[in-house]
Structures are given as structure tokens and as C-alpha cells.
Design a protein around this motif. Structure first.
Motif, mmCIF file in Angstrom:
data_model
loop_
_atom_site.group_PDB
_atom_site.id
_atom_site.type_symbol
_atom_site.label_atom_id
_atom_site.label_comp_id
_atom_site.label_asym_id
_atom_site.label_seq_id
_atom_site.Cartn_x
_atom_site.Cartn_y
_atom_site.Cartn_z
ATOM 1 N N GLY A 112 6.927 12.263 12.920
ATOM 2 C CA GLY A 112 6.745 13.704 12.702
ATOM 3 C C GLY A 112 5.834 13.969 11.520
ATOM 4 O O GLY A 112 6.026 13.407 10.443
ATOM 5 N N LYS A 113 4.874 14.855 11.727
ATOM 6 C CA LYS A 113 3.878 15.093 10.663
ATOM 7 C C LYS A 113 4.078 16.446 9.999
ATOM 8 O O LYS A 113 3.182 17.283 9.993
ATOM 9 N N ILE B 190 10.536 9.753 10.905
ATOM 10 C CA ILE B 190 10.532 8.725 11.961
ATOM 11 C C ILE B 190 11.902 8.751 12.609
ATOM 12 O O ILE B 190 12.929 8.822 11.927
ATOM 13 N N GLU B 191 11.920 8.714 13.923
ATOM 14 C CA GLU B 191 13.193 8.827 14.639
ATOM 15 C C GLU B 191 13.079 8.126 15.983
ATOM 16 O O GLU B 191 12.095 8.316 16.711
ATOM 17 N N ALA B 192 14.075 7.336 16.319
ATOM 18 C CA ALA B 192 14.054 6.625 17.598
ATOM 19 C C ALA B 192 14.041 7.610 18.753
ATOM 20 O O ALA B 192 14.674 8.666 18.683
ATOM 21 N N MET C 130 4.150 5.221 6.758
ATOM 22 C CA MET C 130 4.366 6.679 6.827
ATOM 23 C C MET C 130 3.651 7.384 5.684
ATOM 24 O O MET C 130 2.987 8.401 5.882
ATOM 25 N N ARG C 131 3.789 6.818 4.492
ATOM 26 C CA ARG C 131 3.145 7.444 3.326
ATOM 27 C C ARG C 131 1.626 7.462 3.478
ATOM 28 O O ARG C 131 0.966 8.444 3.165
ATOM 29 N N SER D 234 0.835 -1.190 0.000
ATOM 30 C CA SER D 234 0.000 0.000 0.000
ATOM 31 C C SER D 234 0.875 1.247 0.000
ATOM 32 O O SER D 234 1.872 1.323 0.682
ATOM 33 N N THR D 235 0.520 2.227 -0.794
ATOM 34 C CA THR D 235 1.302 3.459 -0.838
ATOM 35 C C THR D 235 0.435 4.608 -1.329
ATOM 36 O O THR D 235 -0.532 4.408 -2.044
#
Ligand code: NAP
Length: 552
Positions: free
Chosen positions: A546-547, A475-477, A467-468, A6-7
Motif C-alpha cells: 500500500g502506497k 504490506i499485507e498478505a 518498503m522504505r 539501504s534505507t
């Protein structure tokens, strides 16, 4: 595992603008490209320093180089068609055959058009304003991408030790991990080989068979179990093809991703006689499976000692000269605490007239001279060719030779000053949208590599698809998840005998000045896969999502 099919619609790009830049065209880079481009429809490009695909197998062409994993498991398992259409010739594939396989895969999935060869990445920096990475090459090209994915391998940064005098040496010298493609003519030559790890143990018998004389300079003696390599029978090939679903299931269910399970018995569940019989059978069968004879070989010193003593007895029985045998068998660490080599007539090689063992633990190398090697005792070894089978700046070396900068210009070198810190071996705090395939903190080198590589590439593709779909730009730890994962990596290592090999590259101990941190995750591939799936299922727990607008 989220749906990698999915994308959301791909953005419009300018030149040099990509969804993802992948560094490296070995097993990992090829499959990552397939996942991202062919399945998700992303615009992705692979940048590869070498002039050909193959990764580790492009560079490691030393005599005797073949894989220690069995061929039917040292391959991709995601495609039934690939399994059907590719045929391995030997139990352990030799390096040219692995390159032919990867070439076949690249053609099958039309990958080559998005792989840029001869392109060494110099550095990459993250721009928080656009949530994108700018990647620069040594030739001065730049690329921009939302995602940066390293597929740089764990053992790709050659370690040539700084032994004084190398620059004076008038003969030729080579590192096994950067072997000349045209080969090396050893005929009539006096050869010195430094190093007795998996590589040295493979190389020595072949070099000895070609050279006038070979001296093996051994610092730390090593265990090895016969590989018993042989051509595969048609019956075996047929069995693999028809039973591949079961083989895949086993590889996914086991600790090390190999196609065999670890026996559930303790060493002490059987009598000493029965145990010896089990070891004899395993020795006759050969391969990495030896350590899977009992469940506690890799976790209990007492149990391990039975396997260690068995192998030492074998060394003493094979090697005819008692002094040489004693030096080879004087092993100071538990069996399999270092990566256990397998061999084709390594110990037998020391029975040859033209082979000598130099014990450089007892009498260290003082310097390399114009004509050979001089030991501290003053003993000289005249040499025409010097072979460094001295391993790699493993796991972190391939990253740190690039200038990777995350948020606020933080370099990866700074972030990893005290040793590598990652979340799941997949991402580093401060480096959003950087994915590190088989990075430090993941099972990687403790496994049959294609298994963790496939799992990582699929997990990363699933994450990007998520994410898409949800308009997530970064994205970050988190620091908390990174701390917790470091504790889990340490806990997993401490539950095994692995940290007890104090000179091991798993600990970074082979490179002077490198922080001593146990780098791979020893909790097992099956457990690790479960953890990664759970993280994804719980909305990428441990990551900050993050958005902000992502596409430049
Ligand atoms: P390695 O295991 O790190 O062994 C390097 C050898 O060089 C060791 O014997 C080491 O001695 C010696 N050495 C290093 N620096 C030295 C110095 N300054 N003076 C004297 N001796 C020195 O490297 P490797 O054999 O290349 O293997 C690395 C890994 O690659 C393996 O563990 C394995 O994971 C992978 N590999 C896989 C295959 C395969 O699948 N077929 C084949 C080869 C390698 P000390 O132990 O005393 O440091």
C-alpha cells in the motif's frame, strides 16, 4: 535477499513513536533489533514482559534444562566475530550459559538501551488512516509504530492442565516453563511430575537425584535417545571456529537447520545387520542426529518402525523392572512424529529405588487432593511438590493472550478461529505491517531455532528496507497467497509422519478446545528459505503493498 543496509531517511518522532515495536527479547527480538536499528537505522524498541532478556531461557530454569541442539549450532551465525569471541563449554548448553550468551550478544551490539523490561504487551491495534500500530502495555503505556514485530517465541505460554482439585493442594506446585529463579529445594520431599515430553524427560533424572521420592505420571510414553552431554574439548572448539563457514553452510542447507546432514540412504538400502550397526553407532553418539540416519525415517511408517523398535528394545534393556519397562516402551506413535527428546539417563532413572512410574493412560488422574494425586482406581500418591512438565499452548498461545486487532477491529482470535492462517508464517491477512517471527506456518519448531530466527529477522529487515526505499506504507498478505500457503503447509505435513502423532502439540492437540491444525511448516528450512527469497525477489509476491503516507 534484498539489501538490508539501504534505507530512506528516518522520520521525526514524538515520545512513544517508533518505526518498529518488537515484542520479546529472546533470540528473535535481540537479532531483530540489531537488524532494524544497527543496520537500517530505524527507531525500534523491544518490549519484554520478563525482568531480563533471554526469552524461553529466562523462564525455563527447571532442573536439567539445557538445549537439545548442539551448542556450536545453537547460536547466531551472522557474525564471525561472535563465533570467534564466544566459547561454549558443553555439547548441549545449560540454561544459565545460554542466558550468559544472549547477555554477551546484547552488550556486544549495544542492544539493551532499546529493550524495555518488565513490560507485558496487553494488545495492539492497527489504524488504517495512519497505517500505524498502537501498542498498549498492561501498565497502561502506549507506543505507536509503523511496524509491529512479534518475537514472542513458540513455546512461551505455559499449559497447566485443568485437573480438578489443584486449588486444594497444600503442597507447592510449579510449571517447568515458569520455574522460580531461586530454584526448588526437593531434599526430603515426595515429588510428583506430570508429563514426559522433552522437558519431563530432562527434569526427572535431576529431580530424582535430589528428592526423597519421585513419581512420574506418564500419559503418553515417549521415545528418547541419549544426549551424551559432555564438556567440549579444546580441539573441537578450535575446529568449530576455524570451520564455521562450512558449519553455517550445512545448517542453511538442511531440513532442520542442524549442523549435520540427513543420510541419503533408505532404511531398506542396507541389510538388517548393517542397519542395527548404524543405529548402535548413532545411539552411542547420541542426540537429535539419530533421526537423520536414513532419509525415510520421518516419511515411511515401515522405515520408521525399524528405528522405533530399536529404541523400544533399548528401553527394555535399560529398565530393570519388566513391568515398568513395558509401560515406558508402549509407545503409540512413530519415532520423531512428536518432537524427539534426548536425555541424560532418563530411562536409567526408573532403576532408582526412589522412583516410580504411574501409568495414567491405563488409570487416569481423578483429581488432585489436599495431599497428593488420586487416580480413578482410587490409588493415592501422597506428594509434597507437584511439577507440571505439561508443555505449552504452543505457537498460537503467545499471540492469542494479547489483544491484537487488525483492519476494522478484526481480532487475531477471530482471524484464527479455525486455526492459525498466515502467509509464510510471517504475516496475517487483515493485519498489515505485522510480522510474526517463527509464526505458525513457518518451519520454526521443526528446526534448530536460531536458524529460522535469523532468516526471519533478515527477511523482515529486507522487506522493511524495500518498503522504505519505494515509499511503500503497508504490506499485507493476500487471501489468495494465504490459501495457497495453508495448502502448502498441509501438503508438506502430509508428506511426513508428523501428523500421525495424534496427541502432539504440533497439532494443538495438547490443549483442550484448540483447533486441530498442523501448525509448523514441514517442508524444510532450506526449501522455505528459497521460497521466501523468491517472494522478495519477485517484488513481495503474495503481498499487497500500500502506497499511502506512512509516518504519523
Ligand atoms: P510436551 O512435549 O507438550 O509434553 C507435555 C507432557 O505433559 C506430555 O507427556 C503430555 O502427555 C503431558 N500432559 C499434558 N497435559 C496433561 C494432562 N492433562 N494429564 C497428564 N499429562 C499431561 O511439553 P514439553 O515437554 O515442555 O516440551 C515442549 C517442547 O518444548 C518440546 O517438544 C521442544 O520443542 C521444546 N523443548 C525443548 C527443549 C530443549 O531443547 N532442551 C527442552 C524441553 C522442551 P500427552 O503426550 O499424553 O499429551
Amino acid at each position: 535477499m534484498p539489501d538490508v543496509n539501504s534505507t530512506s531517511p528516518a522520520p521525526v518522532f514524538g515520545e512513544g513513536q517508533y518505526d518498529a515495536i518488537i515484542i520479546g527479547a529472546g533470540f528473535a527480538g535481540l537479532y531483530q533489533l540489531h537488524c532494524l536499528r544497527n543496520r537500517l537505522g530505524l527507531k525500534a524498541r523491544v518490549l519484554e514482559a520478563a525482568d531480563g532478556i533471554g526469552g524461553t531461557w529466562y523462564w525455563n530454569r527447571y532442573p536439567g534444562a539445557r538445549c537439545d541442539s548442539e551448542s556450536h549450532s545453537y547460536c547466531y551465525s551472522f557474525s564471525d566475530e561472535l563465533i570467534r569471541d564466544w566459547e561454549w563449554s558443553e555439547r548441549y548448553p545449560e540454561h544459565p550459559e545460554i542466558r550468559r550468551y544472549l547477555d554477551f550478544v546484547a552488550d556486544r551490539f549495544d542492544l539493551k538501551r532499546d529493550i524495555q523490561l518488565g513490560t507485558r504487551v496487553a494488545g495492539a491495534s492497527f489504524d488504517a488512516a495512519t497505517s500505524r500500530w498502537t501498542v498498549t502495555t498492561e501498565a497502561g503505556e502506549t507506543f505507536s509504530a509503523q511496524f509491529l514485530i512479534t518475537a514472542v517465541g513458540c513455546l512461551s505460554s505455559a499449559n497447566v492442565p485443568k485437573i480438578p482439585g489443584l486449588e486444594d493442594f497444600r503442597g507447592d506446585w510449579y510449571h517447568t516453563g515458569e520455574w522460580p529463579h531461586e530454584g526448588v529445594d526437593f531434599a526430603g520431599k515426595r515429588v510428583g511430575q506430570i508429563g514426559t515430553g522433552s522437558t519431563g524427560i530432562q527434569a526427572a533424572p535431576v529431580i530424582a537425584s535430589q528428592a526423597a521420592h519421585l513419581t512420574v505420571f506418564q500419559r503418553t510414553p515417549n521415545y528418547s535417545v541419549p544426549a551424551h552431554n559432555a564438556p567440549l574439548t579444546q580441539a573441537f572448539k578450535d575446529q568449530v571456529k576455524s570451520g564455521y563457514a562450512d558449519i553455517r553452510r550445512t545448517m542453511h542447507a538442511t531440513t532442520n537447520g542442524h549442523p549435520f546432514t540427513i543420510d541419503d540412504r533408505s532404511v531398506f538400502d542396507v541389510s538388517p545387520e548393517e542397519r542395527t550397526e548404524i543405529y548402535e553407532k548413532a545411539w552411542a553418539k547420541g542426540g537429535l542426529q539419530f533421526r537423520a540416519n536414513f532419509r525415510d525415517i520421518t516419511t515411511s511408517l515401515e522405515a520408521n518402525a525399524t528405528a522405533a523398535e530399536f529404541i523400544k528394545d533399548k528401553i527394555r534393556a535399560i529398565v530393570k523392572d519388566p513391568e515398568t519397562a513395558a509401560k515406558l516402551a508402549d509407545i503409540d506413535h512413530p519415532y520423531a512424529a512428536k518432537r524427539p527428546p534426548i536425555d541424560s539417563f532418563y530411562f536409567e532413572t526408573f532403576n532408582r529405588e526412589n522412583v516410580e512410574l504411574a501409568d495414567i493412560r491405563a488409570d487416569p488422574i481423578e483429581r488432585i487432593t489436599q495431599t497428593g494425586i488420586r487416580l480413578q482406581s482410587g490409588k493415592e500418591y501422597p506428594l509434597d511438590i507437584l511439577v507440571f512438565a505439561t508443555g505449552f499452548d504452543a505457537m498460537t498461545g503467545p499471540f492469542l493472550r494479547m489483544d491484537i486487532r487488525g483492519r476494522d477491529g478484526l481480532t487475531l482470535g477471530e482471524a484464527w478461529e479455525a486455526g492459525p492462517r498466515t502467509y509464510l508464517g510471517l504475516n496475517v491477512k487483515g493485519f498489515p505491517n505485522l510480522f510474526t517471527i517463527t509464526g505458525p506456518g513457518s518451519p520454526s519448531v521443526l528446526c534448530n531455532m536460531p536458524v529460522p530466527i535469523e532468516q526471519h529477522a533478515e527477511w523482515i529487515a529486507g522487506c522493511i528496507a524495500h518498503m522504505r526505499k519505494n515509499d511503500i506504507a503497508t504490506i499485507e498478505a493476500t487471501e489468495e497467497a494465504t490459501e495457497a500457503w495453508a495448502a502448502e503447509v498441509n501438503r508438506a505435513a502430509e508428506a511426513t509422519l508428523l501428523p500421525q502423532a495424534s496427541s502432539s502439540w504440533y497439532l494443538g492437540a495438547n490443549v483442550p478446545g484448540k483447533p486441530r491444525v498442523f501448525m509448523p511448516y514441514a517442508g524444510g528450512m532450506a526449501k522455505y528459505r528459497g521460497i521466501c527469497d523468491e517472494v522478495a525477489a519477485e517484488g513481495y509476491k503474495g503481498f499487497e503493498l500500500g502506497k499511502v503516507a506512512a509516518h504519523a
